[in-house]
Motif scaffolding. Sequence first.
Motif, short mmCIF file in Angstrom:
data_model
loop_
_atom_site.label_atom_id
_atom_site.label_comp_id
_atom_site.label_asym_id
_atom_site.label_seq_id
_atom_site.Cartn_x
_atom_site.Cartn_y
_atom_site.Cartn_z
N ALA A 26 0.87 -1.17 0.00
CA ALA A 26 0.00 0.00 0.00
C ALA A 26 0.91 1.23 0.00
CB ALA A 26 -0.92 -0.01 1.21
N ASP A 28 0.21 4.24 -0.35
CA ASP A 28 -0.41 5.30 0.43
C ASP A 28 -1.74 4.78 0.97
OD1 ASP A 28 -2.54 5.79 -1.52
OD2 ASP A 28 -1.06 6.87 -2.71
N GLU A 29 -2.47 5.61 1.66
CA GLU A 29 -3.71 5.16 2.30
C GLU A 29 -4.86 4.94 1.32
OE1 GLU A 29 -3.52 9.67 2.64
OE2 GLU A 29 -2.13 8.04 2.98
N HIS A 30 -4.65 5.27 0.04
CA HIS A 30 -5.71 5.14 -0.96
C HIS A 30 -5.43 4.08 -2.02
CE1 HIS A 30 -7.41 8.83 0.64
NE2 HIS A 30 -6.21 9.37 0.55
N THR A 31 -4.23 3.50 -2.02
CA THR A 31 -3.79 2.67 -3.15
C THR A 31 -3.23 1.33 -2.68
OG1 THR A 31 -3.12 4.75 -4.20
CG2 THR A 31 -2.41 2.72 -5.26
N GLN A 48 -7.02 1.97 -6.91
CA GLN A 48 -7.22 3.25 -6.22
C GLN A 48 -8.53 3.10 -5.44
OE1 GLN A 48 -5.15 5.92 -6.25
NE2 GLN A 48 -6.44 7.24 -5.03
N SER A 50 -9.96 5.08 -3.04
CA SER A 50 -10.78 6.27 -2.81
C SER A 50 -10.08 7.49 -3.42
CB SER A 50 -11.01 6.50 -1.32
OG SER A 50 -9.78 6.71 -0.65
#
Length: 105
Positions: A26, A28-31, A48, A50
């Motif tokens: 992950a 980042d927190e979105h991917t 993705q 969000s």
Amino acid sequence: YTELLRLRAQHPALGAELAAAGDAVAPDEHTIVMHRRHGGEAFLVVVQLSGSGSVRLAPDAAAQLVFTTEDERFVPEPLPPHIDAGNGQLVVTFHRPGALIFRTA
């Protein structure tokens, strides 16, 4: 959904085969980025979850786009991710939540 089931049936690397190898990160927190391998096949799955955003991936000259959730057959107003394979890296920019699959071997 049926397209994903077809891909899983045709390509054991994308299914739940015990012999399939893979890893996920992950960035980042979105991917989420997943590598899946089985036999001579290898795939890169980028999701993705969000919002919008870009993810930088290791370059792969053999990467071929197989599927994106923004294909015209899935959405009435497609907004496909931008894929930039220049400057020695692969950058995928999502305009909204979605996913894509590259075949890498």
